[in-house]
Design a protein around this motif. Sequence first.
Motif, mmCIF file in Angstrom:
data_model
loop_
_atom_site.group_PDB
_atom_site.id
_atom_site.type_symbol
_atom_site.label_atom_id
_atom_site.label_comp_id
_atom_site.label_asym_id
_atom_site.label_seq_id
_atom_site.Cartn_x
_atom_site.Cartn_y
_atom_site.Cartn_z
ATOM 1 N N ASP A 229 0.812 -1.208 0.000
ATOM 2 C CA ASP A 229 0.000 0.000 0.000
ATOM 3 C C ASP A 229 0.855 1.272 0.000
ATOM 4 O OD1 ASP A 229 0.974 -0.573 2.539
ATOM 5 O OD2 ASP A 229 -0.715 0.396 3.553
ATOM 6 N N LYS A 230 2.168 1.115 -0.208
ATOM 7 C CA LYS A 230 3.084 2.254 -0.235
ATOM 8 C C LYS A 230 4.010 2.120 -1.433
ATOM 9 C CE LYS A 230 3.102 2.891 4.747
ATOM 10 N NZ LYS A 230 3.908 2.885 5.946
ATOM 11 N N ALA A 231 4.652 3.228 -1.767
ATOM 12 C CA ALA A 231 5.569 3.231 -2.908
ATOM 13 C C ALA A 231 6.848 3.977 -2.543
ATOM 14 C CB ALA A 231 4.914 3.905 -4.108
ATOM 15 N N LEU A 232 7.969 3.437 -2.956
ATOM 16 C CA LEU A 232 9.230 4.156 -2.826
ATOM 17 C C LEU A 232 9.345 5.086 -4.020
ATOM 18 C CD1 LEU A 232 11.916 4.707 -1.426
ATOM 19 C CD2 LEU A 232 12.886 2.812 -2.739
ATOM 20 N N CYS A 233 9.538 6.364 -3.749
ATOM 21 C CA CYS A 233 9.625 7.366 -4.809
ATOM 22 C C CYS A 233 11.002 8.005 -4.805
ATOM 23 C CB CYS A 233 8.569 8.444 -4.606
ATOM 24 S SG CYS A 233 6.883 7.826 -4.618
ATOM 25 N N GLN A 234 11.418 8.405 -5.980
ATOM 26 C CA GLN A 234 12.729 9.019 -6.136
ATOM 27 C C GLN A 234 12.621 10.172 -7.116
ATOM 28 O OE1 GLN A 234 16.460 6.665 -6.949
ATOM 29 N NE2 GLN A 234 15.918 7.334 -9.003
ATOM 30 N N LEU A 235 13.117 11.316 -6.718
ATOM 31 C CA LEU A 235 13.207 12.474 -7.594
ATOM 32 C C LEU A 235 14.671 12.682 -7.934
ATOM 33 C CD1 LEU A 235 12.193 15.202 -8.868
ATOM 34 C CD2 LEU A 235 12.636 16.214 -6.636
ATOM 35 N N THR A 236 14.968 12.757 -9.222
ATOM 36 C CA THR A 236 16.324 13.095 -9.642
ATOM 37 C C THR A 236 16.270 14.231 -10.649
ATOM 38 O OG1 THR A 236 16.283 11.380 -11.348
ATOM 39 C CG2 THR A 236 17.327 10.794 -9.266
ATOM 40 N N VAL A 237 17.343 14.989 -10.661
ATOM 41 C CA VAL A 237 17.591 15.993 -11.692
ATOM 42 C C VAL A 237 18.996 15.693 -12.181
ATOM 43 C CG1 VAL A 237 17.833 18.442 -12.260
ATOM 44 C CG2 VAL A 237 16.121 17.714 -10.572
ATOM 45 N N VAL A 238 19.087 15.243 -13.412
ATOM 46 C CA VAL A 238 20.368 14.816 -13.968
ATOM 47 C C VAL A 238 20.574 15.513 -15.308
ATOM 48 C CG1 VAL A 238 21.756 12.848 -14.675
ATOM 49 C CG2 VAL A 238 20.097 12.583 -12.827
ATOM 50 N N PRO A 239 21.328 16.604 -15.303
ATOM 51 C CA PRO A 239 21.564 17.293 -16.570
ATOM 52 C C PRO A 239 22.481 16.480 -17.484
ATOM 53 C CG PRO A 239 22.803 18.331 -14.807
ATOM 54 C CD PRO A 239 21.964 17.269 -14.176
#
Length: 163
Positions: free
Chosen positions: A28-38
């Motif tokens: 019922d949960k999710a591992l989330c990841q935000l990346t900014v990769v130029p």
Amino acid sequence: MATLDDILLARDLRSERQRQLLQEVGPDKALCQLTVVPPGADKQLSGLTLRLGREGLAAVMNSALCGPLCHEALTAAGYEALWIAPLAPLEAKRIAVCLEDTHPHGRVFDIDVLQNDGTPIEREDIGHAPRRCYLCNEPAKVCARSRAHSIDELLQAFRSLTS
């Protein structure tokens, strides 16, 4: 500027953090990841990457995708943040795609959602088209694999998307 070895090590460390956090993720949960990769070797761009990452994280934390922040860093591989969202993975991915598609700088954010087995949910899994190249209308993965554009062209497009 980071070396290729530095970037690969940073990615390996991120993968290890993901593996550790996935032990806490139920169905019922999710591992989330935000990346900014130029594009290119300079993944920090004199602070631009950090500014954009924090801007993206603020948008996430003001959305239904919000969850306790587990990790945030500016590494040799770019900006990264990891958190566990209190949503089923498919719902989390729908919100992530909405943020990527509607935020003024969302085009340079990459918000990944992992199921509890570590499998990422793709945009296509929820009925969306794949991410498009910064320069043309082809899927970004196709252009990246074929090296259809120079790093300088991609970096110029990245900068124009963030100004």
